[in-house]
Design a protein around this motif. Structure first.
Motif, mmCIF file in Angstrom:
data_model
loop_
_atom_site.group_PDB
_atom_site.id
_atom_site.type_symbol
_atom_site.label_atom_id
_atom_site.label_comp_id
_atom_site.label_asym_id
_atom_site.label_seq_id
_atom_site.Cartn_x
_atom_site.Cartn_y
_atom_site.Cartn_z
ATOM 1 N N ALA A 23 0.868 -1.179 0.000
ATOM 2 C CA ALA A 23 0.000 0.000 0.000
ATOM 3 C C ALA A 23 0.902 1.226 0.000
ATOM 4 O O ALA A 23 1.973 1.216 0.617
ATOM 5 N N ILE A 24 0.475 2.262 -0.695
ATOM 6 C CA ILE A 24 1.189 3.543 -0.712
ATOM 7 C C ILE A 24 0.340 4.526 0.076
ATOM 8 O O ILE A 24 -0.881 4.602 -0.110
ATOM 9 N N VAL A 25 0.991 5.290 0.960
ATOM 10 C CA VAL A 25 0.268 6.193 1.855
ATOM 11 C C VAL A 25 0.716 7.636 1.617
ATOM 12 O O VAL A 25 1.910 7.942 1.662
ATOM 13 N N ASP A 26 -0.236 8.523 1.367
ATOM 14 C CA ASP A 26 -0.025 9.977 1.273
ATOM 15 C C ASP A 26 1.083 10.391 0.293
ATOM 16 O O ASP A 26 2.041 11.073 0.661
ATOM 17 N N SER A 27 0.910 10.032 -0.939
ATOM 18 C CA SER A 27 1.898 10.371 -1.977
ATOM 19 C C SER A 27 1.894 11.868 -2.297
ATOM 20 O O SER A 27 0.903 12.561 -2.087
ATOM 21 N N VAL A 28 3.020 12.342 -2.818
ATOM 22 C CA VAL A 28 3.200 13.771 -3.112
ATOM 23 C C VAL A 28 3.365 13.998 -4.615
ATOM 24 O O VAL A 28 4.164 13.333 -5.271
ATOM 25 N N TRP A 29 2.620 14.962 -5.130
ATOM 26 C CA TRP A 29 2.791 15.447 -6.499
ATOM 27 C C TRP A 29 3.534 16.768 -6.351
ATOM 28 O O TRP A 29 3.043 17.709 -5.721
ATOM 29 N N ASP A 30 4.729 16.840 -6.895
ATOM 30 C CA ASP A 30 5.577 18.017 -6.725
ATOM 31 C C ASP A 30 4.963 19.244 -7.401
ATOM 32 O O ASP A 30 4.519 19.182 -8.541
ATOM 33 N N PHE A 31 4.965 20.350 -6.659
ATOM 34 C CA PHE A 31 4.455 21.616 -7.165
ATOM 35 C C PHE A 31 5.401 22.728 -6.722
ATOM 36 O O PHE A 31 5.633 22.910 -5.529
ATOM 37 N N ASP A 32 5.935 23.451 -7.683
ATOM 38 C CA ASP A 32 6.792 24.593 -7.389
ATOM 39 C C ASP A 32 5.937 25.847 -7.495
ATOM 40 O O ASP A 32 5.596 26.283 -8.606
ATOM 41 N N GLN A 33 5.588 26.402 -6.344
ATOM 42 C CA GLN A 33 4.654 27.529 -6.328
ATOM 43 C C GLN A 33 5.147 28.748 -7.102
ATOM 44 O O GLN A 33 4.383 29.326 -7.880
#
Length: 164
Positions: A51-61
């Motif tokens: 299971a994968i928990v709380d994945s991140v999609w990179d965002f450069d504000q």
């Protein structure tokens, strides 16, 4: 199930792991420095299910650019370990980062899962942000909504949903 019963169920499971009566999951953390958050791969080393928990999609504000660099690290790890992903879990609606869950599902499979209380969050924030009727407030963006105390299996290891 009452809150006390759910907590006791979780405590019992931890005690069984510590007493070697139940196999412990393997947990690999991935720290995302820009948002100071962690994602996890939780697996059953015997069955190679994960299971994968709380994945991140990179965002450069500042630039407005996105990338899947962090998610690709998870994909590389899962593939190197030979895991089959059954679940992609969101523990909460993320205000601290964007979720890479749909991207990971596309690349690795698995079902998107979140607590059923997400519908309350969707209703509240749908109103606050003046979202129209096209924004579904029923949790249908996920494959499964779990209740407090509900179990999911990662291979032969039970995970217990705790609403906190």
């Amino acid at each position: 199930m009452t809150d006390d019963n759910v907590i006791e169920q979780a405590v019992t499971q931890v005690r069984r792991v510590l007493a070697n009566e139940l196999r412990a999951p393997q947990v690999k953390a991935f720290f995302h420095e820009p948002t100071f958050t962690a994602s996890y791969v939780v697996s059953d080393p015997m069955t190679k299910r994960a299971a994968i928990v709380d994945s991140v999609w990179d965002f450069d504000q500042p630039s407005g650019r996105t990338s899947f660099e962090s998610a690709d690290e998870i994909i590389a790890y899962v593939q190197a370990q030979g895991f089959t992903v059954d679940w992609i879990l969101e523990t909460h609606a993320h205000a601290d980062h964007l979720s890479a869950a749909p991207y990971l599902q596309e690349k690795l499979g698995g079902k998107l899962v979140i607590g059923r209380e997400i519908v309350t969050v969707q209703r509240v924030f749908g109103k606050i942000f003046n979202e129209g009727t096209e924004f579904a407030r029923d949790g249908s963006q996920f494959d499964r909504l779990v209740a407090d105390g509900e179990q999911l299996m990662v291979g032969e290891i039970p995970l217990i949903a705790l609403h906190v």
